[in-house]
Structure formats: structure tokens, C-alpha cells
Scaffold this active site. Structure first.
Site, PDB file in Angstrom:
ATOM      1  N   ASN A   1      37.842  34.094  39.175  1.00  0.00           N
ATOM      2  CA  ASN A   1      38.033  32.897  38.358  1.00  0.00           C
ATOM      3  C   ASN A   1      38.052  31.675  39.274  1.00  0.00           C
ATOM      4  OD1 ASN A   1      39.420  30.710  37.016  1.00  0.00           O
ATOM      5  ND2 ASN A   1      40.075  32.176  35.457  1.00  0.00           N
TER       6      ASN A   1
ATOM      7  N   LYS B   1      41.094  29.273  38.930  1.00  0.00           N
ATOM      8  CA  LYS B   1      42.290  29.801  39.578  1.00  0.00           C
ATOM      9  C   LYS B   1      42.170  29.683  41.092  1.00  0.00           C
ATOM     10  CE  LYS B   1      44.193  33.310  37.633  1.00  0.00           C
ATOM     11  NZ  LYS B   1      44.530  34.685  37.150  1.00  0.00           N
TER      12      LYS B   1
ATOM     13  N   ASP C   1      48.570  37.324  38.827  1.00  0.00           N
ATOM     14  CA  ASP C   1      48.428  37.830  37.467  1.00  0.00           C
ATOM     15  C   ASP C   1      49.279  36.933  36.593  1.00  0.00           C
ATOM     16  OD1 ASP C   1      47.014  39.910  35.988  1.00  0.00           O
ATOM     17  OD2 ASP C   1      48.991  40.416  35.231  1.00  0.00           O
ATOM     18  N   SER C   2      48.652  36.298  35.661  1.00  0.00           N
ATOM     19  CA  SER C   2      49.348  35.309  34.858  1.00  0.00           C
ATOM     20  C   SER C   2      48.861  35.359  33.428  1.00  0.00           C
ATOM     21  CB  SER C   2      49.152  33.904  35.440  1.00  0.00           C
ATOM     22  OG  SER C   2      47.776  33.621  35.594  1.00  0.00           O
TER      23      SER C   2
ATOM     24  N   GLY D   1      41.341  28.040  31.032  1.00  0.00           N
ATOM     25  CA  GLY D   1      42.083  28.980  30.200  1.00  0.00           C
ATOM     26  C   GLY D   1      42.706  28.317  28.986  1.00  0.00           C
TER      27      GLY D   1
ATOM     28  N   ARG E   1      52.312  28.617  38.125  1.00  0.00           N
ATOM     29  CA  ARG E   1      51.763  29.012  39.434  1.00  0.00           C
ATOM     30  C   ARG E   1      52.458  28.238  40.549  1.00  0.00           C
ATOM     31  NH1 ARG E   1      47.008  28.862  37.776  1.00  0.00           N
ATOM     32  NH2 ARG E   1      47.059  31.057  37.146  1.00  0.00           N
TER      33      ARG E   1
END
Length: 209
Positions: free
Chosen positions: A14, A17, A73-74, A165, A193
Site C-alpha cells: 500500500n 501506508k 496491521d490497522s 482508505g 499510526r
């Protein structure tokens, strides 16, 4: 524990990210390269918690490259939906060929959440939070985990063209703008984050005493 330095692999395909993580680590002299840029496959996320999936992705990247690896991981957890989509956040954005190399249709995902909330009636609560787990894994198997969170509410229709997202529908607590309307430097200061990164930085870059 080893201190983080030099080149590390960001276990993601991504690009949004990757940009966020690179911006957060750059002040500490860490060089980031993505798993996607190295041609690594994405391991199947078989677990049901953010921690387990983050560690799985970081360990895979570290083993494949021989470099320290950082995985994020979110996901979005909506209170009225019992915490969904949660660890399955990316799966709600079904892969679409026309969405480019990342192949995710995030507008579709946002619409799914909104549709479920609308089915619950006009008085449904819109409280939600973003959760983030950062997992660091070194090639020798040493690992560390850092958890972050950002609370807020969902809005509709989506607003803003920044971020990625679910950012266009998430209004962080204390703000009137969505994540996608905030300048990156503002979002980086308050995001889930960023919360996890503050803990990582305190652990990995704090001076030895």
C-alpha cells in the site's frame, strides 16, 4: 534489544501506508523500502487479531530479505457494527482491476459501512476508532509490538482528497475535518499510526541511560 537503524523493509504493498511510515521514520535516519518494491508476495493474513497479522507480515518480510522488517496491521472499528470491519478492513475494499496497482475499491468499502449503518436507523451511533499495531521483526527472530488508537466519528458523504482508505469518512475526536481533509503533518500528529509510532520511537530511538 536491537535498536532500529539503517535500511528496513516496510511489509506493505500500500503506497499510501508506505508514504506515512516513511515520513514518520525519516527524521531518525531510517531508510525504508517496501515489500512491494522488492517483489515480495503478500502473505495470507490468517489470524483474527491485529497483533498476530502484523507479526506474521513482518516475520515473512524479514525472513525473505534478511533485513529488519516493520509491518502495520490497522483497521477501522465501528462501535455500532460490533467492531467491524476491524482486521478485515482491507477485505471490505474488494480488489478491482481499475483501481490501479493496489487494486482496492475504498469507496465501495466506505459505502458498505454506511449502508449497514443506515439499515440500523437514523439514530444509530457513529462512534468509531482506527486501531494500529506496528510489529518489528529482526532476521534473528527478535520482535517488538506497539499499539495505537485514534477515536472519532463517521460522516457521510466522503470528504477530502488527502489520505487513503477510510480517511474521507473519519472525523477524529476534537476535529471537524476528516482525515482526508487534514494536511499530512496534522494527521501524522494525531493518527492511530502516529500513536503507535510514538511508542516505537520511545523504545527504539530514546537515548540510552
Amino acid at each position: 534489544m536491537s535498536r532500529l537503524h539503517g535500511k528496513i523493509v516496510i511489509a506493505t504493498h500500500n503506497q499510501g501506508k508506505l508514504r506515512e511510515i516513511d515520513a514518520l521514520l525519516k527524521p531518525y535516519g531510517v531508510e525504508c523500502v517496501s515489500a512491494g518494491d522488492l517483489g515480495l508476495d503478500e502473505p495470507q493474513e490468517i489470524h483474527h487479531t491485529f497483533i498476530e497479522n502484523a507479526v506474521l507480515k513482518a516475520r515473512y518480510a524479514a525472513e525473505k530479505t534478511g533485513l529488519p522488517a516493520l509491518a502495520d496491521d490497522s483497521g477501522l472499528c465501528v462501535e455500532a457494527l460490533g467492531g467491524r470491519p476491524g482486521v478485515f478492513t482491507a477485505d471490505w475494499a474488494e480488489r478491482q482491476w481499475y483501481e490501479g496497482p493496489e487494486g482496492r475499491d475504498w469507496y465501495l468499502a466506505m459505502g458498505k459501512v454506511e449502508g449497514l449503518l443506515c439499515e440500523m436507523g437514523p439514530d444509530v451511533g457513529r462512534f468509531a476508532h482506527f486501531a494500529c499495531v506496528l510489529a518489528l521483526v529482526w532476521p534473528d527472530g527478535v520482535s517488538a509490538v506497539y499499539e495505537g488508537r485514534c477515536d472519532g466519528k463517521l460522516t457521510w458523504p466522503p470528504r477530502g482528497k488527502l489520505g487513503f482508505g477510510f480517511d474521507p469518512v473519519f472525523v477524529p475526536q476534537g476535529y471537524s475535518q476528516t482525515f482526508a481533509e487534514l494536511a499530512p503533518i496534522e494527521k501524522h500528529a494525531i493518527s492511530h499510526r502516529a500513536d503507535a509510532f510514538r511508542k516505537l520511537v520511545a523504545d527504539q530511538f530514546a537515548p540510552n541511560v
